[in-house]
Every structure is written in structure tokens, then in C-alpha cells.
Design a protein around this motif. Structure first.
Motif, PDB file in Angstrom:
ATOM      1  N   ASP A 137       0.827  -1.202   0.000  1.00  0.00           N
ATOM      2  CA  ASP A 137       0.000   0.000   0.000  1.00  0.00           C
ATOM      3  C   ASP A 137       0.867   1.259   0.000  1.00  0.00           C
ATOM      4  O   ASP A 137       0.600   2.229  -0.724  1.00  0.00           O
ATOM      5  CB  ASP A 137      -0.908  -0.011   1.233  1.00  0.00           C
ATOM      6  CG  ASP A 137      -2.097   0.920   1.096  1.00  0.00           C
ATOM      7  OD1 ASP A 137      -2.686   0.949   0.002  1.00  0.00           O
ATOM      8  OD2 ASP A 137      -2.416   1.617   2.068  1.00  0.00           O
ATOM      9  N   MET A 138       1.948   1.250   0.803  1.00  0.00           N
ATOM     10  CA  MET A 138       2.831   2.405   0.866  1.00  0.00           C
ATOM     11  C   MET A 138       3.542   2.625  -0.468  1.00  0.00           C
ATOM     12  O   MET A 138       3.693   3.766  -0.924  1.00  0.00           O
ATOM     13  CB  MET A 138       3.861   2.208   1.978  1.00  0.00           C
ATOM     14  CG  MET A 138       4.790   3.404   2.172  1.00  0.00           C
ATOM     15  SD  MET A 138       5.935   3.161   3.557  1.00  0.00           S
ATOM     16  CE  MET A 138       6.942   1.825   2.904  1.00  0.00           C
ATOM     17  N   ILE A 139       3.952   1.554  -1.115  1.00  0.00           N
ATOM     18  CA  ILE A 139       4.623   1.677  -2.414  1.00  0.00           C
ATOM     19  C   ILE A 139       3.676   2.275  -3.444  1.00  0.00           C
ATOM     20  O   ILE A 139       4.053   3.160  -4.233  1.00  0.00           O
ATOM     21  CB  ILE A 139       5.144   0.297  -2.875  1.00  0.00           C
ATOM     22  CG1 ILE A 139       6.273  -0.163  -1.948  1.00  0.00           C
ATOM     23  CG2 ILE A 139       5.628   0.362  -4.324  1.00  0.00           C
ATOM     24  CD1 ILE A 139       6.726  -1.587  -2.199  1.00  0.00           C
ATOM     25  N   VAL A 140       2.427   1.817  -3.431  1.00  0.00           N
ATOM     26  CA  VAL A 140       1.438   2.337  -4.386  1.00  0.00           C
ATOM     27  C   VAL A 140       1.182   3.817  -4.133  1.00  0.00           C
ATOM     28  O   VAL A 140       1.156   4.641  -5.071  1.00  0.00           O
ATOM     29  CB  VAL A 140       0.125   1.530  -4.296  1.00  0.00           C
ATOM     30  CG1 VAL A 140      -0.981   2.196  -5.123  1.00  0.00           C
ATOM     31  CG2 VAL A 140       0.348   0.099  -4.775  1.00  0.00           C
ATOM     32  N   MET A 141       0.992   4.208  -2.869  1.00  0.00           N
ATOM     33  CA  MET A 141       0.753   5.616  -2.557  1.00  0.00           C
ATOM     34  C   MET A 141       1.963   6.478  -2.893  1.00  0.00           C
ATOM     35  O   MET A 141       1.830   7.613  -3.357  1.00  0.00           O
ATOM     36  CB  MET A 141       0.370   5.768  -1.076  1.00  0.00           C
ATOM     37  CG  MET A 141      -1.034   5.294  -0.768  1.00  0.00           C
ATOM     38  SD  MET A 141      -1.656   5.868   0.846  1.00  0.00           S
ATOM     39  CE  MET A 141      -0.684   4.865   1.947  1.00  0.00           C
ATOM     40  N   ALA A 142       3.155   5.941  -2.657  1.00  0.00           N
ATOM     41  CA  ALA A 142       4.366   6.695  -2.980  1.00  0.00           C
ATOM     42  C   ALA A 142       4.466   6.931  -4.491  1.00  0.00           C
ATOM     43  O   ALA A 142       4.850   8.028  -4.930  1.00  0.00           O
ATOM     44  CB  ALA A 142       5.587   5.946  -2.471  1.00  0.00           C
ATOM     45  N   ARG A 143       4.109   5.941  -5.258  1.00  0.00           N
ATOM     46  CA  ARG A 143       4.146   6.110  -6.715  1.00  0.00           C
ATOM     47  C   ARG A 143       3.111   7.130  -7.176  1.00  0.00           C
ATOM     48  O   ARG A 143       3.364   7.940  -8.061  1.00  0.00           O
ATOM     49  CB  ARG A 143       3.901   4.764  -7.399  1.00  0.00           C
ATOM     50  CG  ARG A 143       5.067   3.779  -7.284  1.00  0.00           C
ATOM     51  CD  ARG A 143       4.819   2.530  -8.089  1.00  0.00           C
ATOM     52  NE  ARG A 143       4.634   2.849  -9.509  1.00  0.00           N
ATOM     53  CZ  ARG A 143       4.258   1.956 -10.428  1.00  0.00           C
ATOM     54  NH1 ARG A 143       3.999   0.705 -10.072  1.00  0.00           N
ATOM     55  NH2 ARG A 143       4.121   2.292 -11.687  1.00  0.00           N
ATOM     56  N   SER A 146      10.292   9.560  -5.251  1.00  0.00           N
ATOM     57  CA  SER A 146      11.376   8.918  -5.981  1.00  0.00           C
ATOM     58  C   SER A 146      11.601   7.485  -5.501  1.00  0.00           C
ATOM     59  O   SER A 146      11.315   7.145  -4.338  1.00  0.00           O
ATOM     60  CB  SER A 146      12.670   9.716  -5.815  1.00  0.00           C
ATOM     61  OG  SER A 146      13.144   9.635  -4.489  1.00  0.00           O
ATOM     62  N   ALA A 147      12.144   6.655  -6.396  1.00  0.00           N
ATOM     63  CA  ALA A 147      12.433   5.269  -6.045  1.00  0.00           C
ATOM     64  C   ALA A 147      13.456   5.197  -4.905  1.00  0.00           C
ATOM     65  O   ALA A 147      13.390   4.310  -4.040  1.00  0.00           O
ATOM     66  CB  ALA A 147      12.948   4.521  -7.272  1.00  0.00           C
ATOM     67  N   ALA A 148      14.405   6.142  -4.897  1.00  0.00           N
ATOM     68  CA  ALA A 148      15.410   6.150  -3.833  1.00  0.00           C
ATOM     69  C   ALA A 148      14.771   6.383  -2.469  1.00  0.00           C
ATOM     70  O   ALA A 148      15.122   5.726  -1.476  1.00  0.00           O
ATOM     71  CB  ALA A 148      16.455   7.228  -4.115  1.00  0.00           C
ATOM     72  N   LEU A 149      13.805   7.307  -2.403  1.00  0.00           N
ATOM     73  CA  LEU A 149      13.133   7.586  -1.138  1.00  0.00           C
ATOM     74  C   LEU A 149      12.273   6.405  -0.707  1.00  0.00           C
ATOM     75  O   LEU A 149      12.173   6.104   0.487  1.00  0.00           O
ATOM     76  CB  LEU A 149      12.279   8.851  -1.256  1.00  0.00           C
ATOM     77  CG  LEU A 149      11.569   9.308   0.022  1.00  0.00           C
ATOM     78  CD1 LEU A 149      12.559   9.455   1.179  1.00  0.00           C
ATOM     79  CD2 LEU A 149      10.819  10.625  -0.207  1.00  0.00           C
ATOM     80  N   VAL A 150      11.653   5.724  -1.668  1.00  0.00           N
ATOM     81  CA  VAL A 150      10.882   4.514  -1.340  1.00  0.00           C
ATOM     82  C   VAL A 150      11.803   3.480  -0.695  1.00  0.00           C
ATOM     83  O   VAL A 150      11.446   2.818   0.288  1.00  0.00           O
ATOM     84  CB  VAL A 150      10.199   3.933  -2.591  1.00  0.00           C
ATOM     85  CG1 VAL A 150       9.590   2.562  -2.284  1.00  0.00           C
ATOM     86  CG2 VAL A 150       9.122   4.878  -3.100  1.00  0.00           C
ATOM     87  N   GLY A 151      13.021   3.336  -1.241  1.00  0.00           N
ATOM     88  CA  GLY A 151      13.981   2.413  -0.649  1.00  0.00           C
ATOM     89  C   GLY A 151      14.338   2.790   0.773  1.00  0.00           C
ATOM     90  O   GLY A 151      14.470   1.929   1.645  1.00  0.00           O
TER      91      GLY A 151
END
Length: 451
Positions: free
Chosen positions: A248-254, A259-264
Motif C-alpha cells: 500500500d505504501m509503495i502504491v501511494m508513494a508512486r 522517488s524510487a530512492a526515497l521509497v527504498g
């Protein structure tokens, strides 16, 4: 904790625990490295996202079916030999995949078959490693041993993930060669465990007991102990929620164009929180004194983290929530590991660990991935975030309504007669003089091997 003389600072846990810990952390770094590499390699081979997901799922499938049989094996065979056999099996798989990829002959089918085999050996290793801890440290040191093992998991995760990405960039076979080297080193360390101490097998009556009967008793041990039963329910539910929340967090972040770096960084926050939590776990659990209070504290902490995630739609809020999840999760893991090692007799550690892992991980993770994807796609990520917070609130209410915080160390049901009908006094036999007797009931005494 009840009956434990607390000693300040980090304690020396002995040579055998050092060998076990070192071999396990080296092996885990290699495992995490290949876990990252597998979907990348699948994408390289076919270019299909479906194949990448299938390869990742194939790695979790063996844990769905292998945890309980692995526990049965770990309770019947010299656990040192089980550790070495499992690691050598994984070494053969890793080296064959590495050479196949290097030569350009690897297919997606070969990759998936290798991942399934590796997962099967990994499940066997995991249960044997969990089962042997109570035999390599003294009873008073079980909380410290559990905390160090929990910290080891986060160290391996934080170091193995970037290693897997870096090696994959150098060449598809390199992550598997690195894993093979790690597995070979860890096997050498495990072979030195208590090598001067002969293993005394289980009594003939226990060795001839069939899988079905021992499995039923192992399940009853888990079911009939109040704390083990309740922590399994709590961990199964929270692990399910956390897998859904991760997606869910990955989807909301997208959607927010994070950025992919911040998701990491957000995903790594749970590892940092878990590492800190494992470092402080023995002191915090000692301060809370009774296991019921520790369970309640974990439930309250998880409720706070999931409510924060749902209420604050911002990367900073997610960062704090995810770090809290890791910190609290490590407390629960240390509590469960310490408690099980204390109350479950050595000859039942394998099966109880197998059922524990099956119910809290093996059966939960695949279901959570499938449910999470469908639910988020259907209802939207915001609705799912609110639903997870609502579920955590219900768990919090259940915790206080059922009086879980009142559980005492004196409630250890396995210290009472009749809980393990296939065990008998004097049958607690395992690895020689360094058997601590840490999981024996007050009515038992550890069987020693004459020197």
C-alpha cells in the motif's frame, strides 16, 4: 524476567553460540542477496513482470509446505548435521545457477526450479537453527541470544539488499556465486559446533514415533500454552497487515511521485528500527518483567504505527511508522524466541518452531501478497490504510478485553504435567555437556554425556 539474575551489559554467550551466530549471519547475507537478484534475473531472461513475480513467489512456496516436516526432521536427527546438509544443498543449487547464468544456458524454468529447491533447503535450515539455540546457551542468557539473533536478521537484510543489486549489475551469475561462497563458509562453521561433544539421540520410543502422531502433539504444545497461542495469533495477523501495508505504501508513494530512492529509504526504516529494537530488547523485556505486559506493549505500539500510517499521508509519517513497526516487531520476536526456548523441551523445539513459522510466516505471506494486490486495486490505497488501522484498533481492544497483559511467567503451561505425552523425565537428550537444560520443566533434569 522471572527467576533470572540480570547481568549488566552484553553477556558472553560462548563459543558455540558464536559459531552459530556467525554462520547464520554469513548465510543470511547470501540469501538476502539472491532474493533481490532473482526477480532481476527473471526480468533479464524473459522481460516479463509476470515471470519476475512468479520467481519471487516460487521462493516463498516451499516454506508453505516444508516448515512442519523440517521440524519433524530437526527433532529426530543431529541438528548439526541438518544445518550442514541444508547449507550444502543450497550451495549446490547456487553454484549450478551461477554457472548456468554465466554460460547463458539458464532458462526461466531452471531458475524457478532452483529457487524452489533453495527455499526447501532454507526452510530445513531455518527450523534446525531455531531449535538448537536453547542447547548452546544457558537458560539465563536466552533473552540475550534471542535479541542477537533478531539483530542478525536485520544486519543481513540491510547489507544483503544493496549487495544483491550491486552484484546483479556486474553479471547475472555473480549474486549466486557470492551466495555459494557464503554457504560454504557457514557450513564450515556449523561443522565445528560442539564437535567434541557426541550427540545422544532420542530414546528408541521417541525415534520410532511417526510423523502424524508427533506433529499432532507438537501442535497441541503450541495450542495449549496461553502465551505461545496468543503470540502466534497476534504475529500472524500483524505480519499479514504489514505485508499489505508495504504494498500500500509503495502504491501511494508512486501516486505521489515519490522517488524510487526515497521509497527504498522508507522500506529500510523498518530494518533500522528492528536493529535498534533488538539491541534494547533484553532490557525492555526485563523492565516490563512479565510476558503479558510485553505483549500488550507491542500491540499498543503496532496500533500507534498503523494509525500514524493511515492518518499522515506524507513520507515522513511513513518513515516514523515503518521504523516503529521494525522496533516493535523485534521486541515481539525476542519475547517469542525466549519464551519458547524456556518452556518447550529440547526434543520438541523443532516441531513447535515449524508450526510457529508456518502459521506466522509460511501461510501468511503468500496470502497477504495476493489479497493486498486485489484489495488495493479494488478499494484504493487510502481505504486499505484506514482498514489496517481499524483492524489494529480491534486487536488492541481484544488485547485488553481478554486480559492478555495479565499473563505471568508462572502460567507456563508446559511446566505442568501431561502437556507433552510423548516426553518423559530423563529423555531430554541432545548435544552433550553443553546442553543447558534451558527448556526443561522443573521436574526434569538434563541428560549429560560422560566426558
Amino acid at each position: 524476567m522471572h527467576g533470572v539474575a540480570r547481568r549488566p551489559g552484553r553477556r558472553k554467550l560462548g563459543r558455540n553460540f558464536g559459531l552459530l551466530w556467525s554462520g547464520s549471519v554469513i548465510s543470511l547475507v547470501g540469501t538476502v542477496n539472491t532474493t533481490v537478484a532473482v526477480p532481476l534475473v527473471a526480468l533479464m531472461l524473459t522481460g516479463s513482470a509476470f515471470d519476475a513475480g512468479l520467481a519471487g513467489f516460487a521462493g516463498t512456496l516451499p516454506r508453505l509446505v516444508m516448515h512442519i516436516p523440517a521440524g519433524f526432521i530437526a527433532d529426530r536427527v543431529d541438528r548439526r548435521k541438518v544445518l550442514a546438509f541444508a547449507q550444502l544443498g543450497r550451495f549446490v543449487v547456487a553454484i549450478s545457477l551461477g554457472f548456468a547464468l554465466l554460460s547463458g544456458n539458464c532458462t526461466i524454468g531452471w531458475l524457478i526450479a532452483g529457487v524452489v529447491l533453495d527455499g526447501s533447503f532454507a526452510a530445513l535450515f531455518e527450523i534446525a537453527e531455531m531449535s538448537i539455540v536453547s542447547q548452546v546457551v544457558q537458560r539465563d542468557d536466552l533473552d540475550e541470544a534471542s535479541a542477537r539473533n533478531e539483530g542478525r536478521n536485520f544486519v543481513a537484510t540491510l547489507s544483503g539488499r544493496p549487495l544483491g543489486g550491486t552484484l546483479s549489475a556486474l553479471g547475472a551469475g555473480f549474486p549466486f556465486f557470492a551466495a555459494a561462497g557464503a554457504l560454504l563458509v557457514s557450513t564450515g562453521l556449523f561443522c565445528r559446533l560442539g564437535r567434541r561433544d557426541p550427540l545422544v539421540p532420542l530414546p528408541p520410543r521417541d525415534r520410532t514415533t511417526g510423523f502424524r502422531r508427533r506433529a499432532l502433539v507438537g501442535f497441541r504444545i503450541l495450542r495449549d500454552d496461553p502465551l505461545l497461542r496468543r503470540t502466534v495469533v497476534i504475529c500472524a495477523l500483524t505480519n499479514f497487515l504489514f505485508q499489505v501495508v508495504t504494498l500500500d505504501m509503495i502504491v501511494m508513494a508512486r501516486q505521489d511521485e515519490v522517488s524510487a530512492a526515497l521509497v527504498g529509504v522508507l522500506l529500510a526504516a523498518s530494518g533500522v528500527g528492528g536493529l535498534l529494537g533488538a539491541s534494547f530488547a533484553p532490557r525492555l523485556l526485563g523492565w516490563l518483567k512479565q510476558p503479558g505486559r510485553a505483549v500488550s506493549a507491542c500491540v499498543i505500539g503496532w496500533w500507534f504505527a498503523l494509525c500514524l500510517f493511515a492518518a499522515v499521508h506524507h513520507p515522513l509519517g511513513w518513515l516514523i511508522a515503518w521504523a516503529a513497526v521494525g522496533f516493535i516487531g523485534s521486541q515481539m520476536s525476542v519475547l517469542r524466541g525466549t519464551y519458547q526456548a524456556r518452556v518447550v523441551r529440547p526434543e520438541w523445539q523443532g516441531l513447535v518452531s515449524g508450526f510457529n513459522q508456518f502459521l506466522t510466516h509460511g501461510a501468511v505471506f503468500p496470502l497477504a501478497h495476493i489479497f493486498g494486490g486485489v484489495a488495493i486495486e479494488t478499494l484504493g490505497p487510502t481505504t486499505i490504510a484506514m482498514a489496517t488501522a481499524g483492524t489494529a484498533t480491534a486487536l488492541l481492544a481484544l488485547n485488553f478485553a481478554r486480559g492478555w497483559r495479565n499473563l505471568q511467567w508462572s502460567d507456563q503451561s508446559l511446566h505442568k504435567p501431561g502437556q507433552a505425552p510423548l516426553s518423559r523425565e530423563g529423555s531430554d537428550r541432545s548435544i552433550g555437556p553443553w546442553l543447558s537444560g534451558s527448556a526443561l520443566s522443573p521436574r526434569s533434569s538434563p541428560a549429560r554425556v560422560p566426558s
